[in-house]
Design an enzyme around this catalytic site. Structure first.
Site, mmCIF file in Angstrom:
data_model
loop_
_atom_site.group_PDB
_atom_site.id
_atom_site.type_symbol
_atom_site.label_atom_id
_atom_site.label_comp_id
_atom_site.label_asym_id
_atom_site.label_seq_id
_atom_site.Cartn_x
_atom_site.Cartn_y
_atom_site.Cartn_z
ATOM 1 N N ARG A 190 1.589 -5.631 7.169
ATOM 2 C CA ARG A 190 1.500 -6.914 6.419
ATOM 3 C C ARG A 190 0.846 -6.207 5.148
ATOM 4 O O ARG A 190 0.353 -4.910 4.987
ATOM 5 C CB ARG A 190 0.443 -7.652 7.010
ATOM 6 C CG ARG A 190 -1.070 -7.060 7.485
ATOM 7 C CD ARG A 190 -1.726 -7.972 8.548
ATOM 8 N NE ARG A 190 -2.021 -9.207 7.786
ATOM 9 C CZ ARG A 190 -2.867 -9.508 7.091
ATOM 10 N NH1 ARG A 190 -3.781 -8.653 6.494
ATOM 11 N NH2 ARG A 190 -3.104 -10.725 6.496
ATOM 12 N N LEU A 191 0.816 -7.115 4.052
ATOM 13 C CA LEU A 191 0.189 -6.905 2.973
ATOM 14 C C LEU A 191 -0.640 -8.095 2.435
ATOM 15 O O LEU A 191 -0.140 -9.310 2.478
ATOM 16 C CB LEU A 191 1.141 -6.551 1.731
ATOM 17 C CG LEU A 191 0.672 -5.958 0.469
ATOM 18 C CD1 LEU A 191 0.004 -4.906 0.754
ATOM 19 C CD2 LEU A 191 1.858 -5.893 -0.573
ATOM 20 N N ASP A 192 -2.062 -8.017 2.297
ATOM 21 C CA ASP A 192 -2.800 -9.079 1.910
ATOM 22 C C ASP A 192 -2.327 -10.066 0.904
ATOM 23 O O ASP A 192 -1.647 -9.497 0.068
ATOM 24 C CB ASP A 192 -4.107 -8.891 1.824
ATOM 25 C CG ASP A 192 -4.919 -8.094 2.977
ATOM 26 O OD1 ASP A 192 -4.721 -8.592 4.051
ATOM 27 O OD2 ASP A 192 -5.698 -7.106 2.910
ATOM 28 N N ARG A 193 -2.711 -11.368 0.988
ATOM 29 C CA ARG A 193 -2.015 -12.418 -0.121
ATOM 30 C C ARG A 193 -2.562 -11.938 -1.411
ATOM 31 O O ARG A 193 -1.877 -11.985 -2.380
ATOM 32 C CB ARG A 193 -2.625 -13.779 0.379
ATOM 33 C CG ARG A 193 -2.257 -14.890 -0.517
ATOM 34 C CD ARG A 193 -2.772 -16.085 -0.165
ATOM 35 N NE ARG A 193 -2.288 -17.074 -0.899
ATOM 36 C CZ ARG A 193 -3.598 -18.075 -1.486
ATOM 37 N NH1 ARG A 193 -4.463 -18.326 -1.117
ATOM 38 N NH2 ARG A 193 -2.781 -18.871 -2.468
#
Length: 220
Positions: A83-86
């Site tokens: 994932r990659l943070d918002r």
């Protein structure tokens, strides 16, 4: 009479043994079963913009019309490997290959990831060495990292721009780690007293965002 009782006991033991063998056989079959992509392997490299969720649906907040991957990617049957943070930008790898997903996301595989990190302030060599050696976070000591000061990268403007304080300089760092804890890089720089203002993932393994405009993707 005694023989009958012994037979029943032995028969029960035999059935139990057969069930155990069957369970063991099933477990072995599950362990060696390969993860096969549905059709040809797909790998998508996406340069994620700021304020975009790393998923195709927004299950928690559909009323606010937050942007998701479906606003940018029209390739079916792929999922983000990690994932990659918002509030982070840069490389997000998506694939239909479960083995590749596991290789990227499992810490034991030690897939390196490089981040370009703009921090508030001017860390010196002593501060950088702390990150290289590992810092103590709430969820434990971080593994050694590769950390260097870098020149300001030639990148897209962020919308909205970061908040800079007039009298406090900022510094760009290149940070390479093999872990993927929640908001790890931000917590690492905060731990040594230099909050992260902007975070861009540049590389995952051998894949980078080179040649991919922000908000665009490349299908390999």
């Amino acid at each position: 009479m005694t023989g009958s009782v012994v037979f029943k006991k032995n028969n029960n033991a035999f059935k139990k043994n057969q069930v155990n063998k069957q369970k063991t056989h099933q477990k072995k079959r599950l362990k060696i079963k390969p993860t096969i992509p549905h059709g040809p392997q797909k790998i998508v490299l996406f340069n994620k913009p700021f304020n975009v969720l790393s998923q195709f649906t927004d299950e928690n907040d559909s009323k606010n019309n937050r942007q998701t991957l479906k606003d940018f990617i029209d390739v079916p049957d792929i999922y983000a490997a990690g994932r990659l943070d918002r509030d982070s930008e840069g490389l997000l790898l998506l694939t239909n290959d479960g083995k590749l997903q596991a290789k990227i996301t499992q810490p034991g595989k030690k897939t390196t990831k490089t981040y370009w990190v703009q921090v508030e302030g001017s860390p010196d060599e002593q501060h950088l060495q702390q990150l290289r050696d590992g810092v103590q976070l709430k969820d434990g000591l971080t593994l050694p990292a590769k950390v260097e000061i870098m020149t300001t990268p030639n990148i897209w403007p962020r919308t909205p721009p970061i908040r800079e304080r007039v009298n406090i300089p900022t510094t760009w760092l290149s940070i390479t780690i093999t872990e993927g804890r929640n908001r790890q890089v931000r917590r690492m720089t905060a731990n040594i007293g230099f909050p992260t203002l902007r975070l861009i993932r540049y590389r995952i393994g051998n894949w980078t965002i080179d040649g991919i405009e922000n908000g665009q993707y490349k299908l390999l």
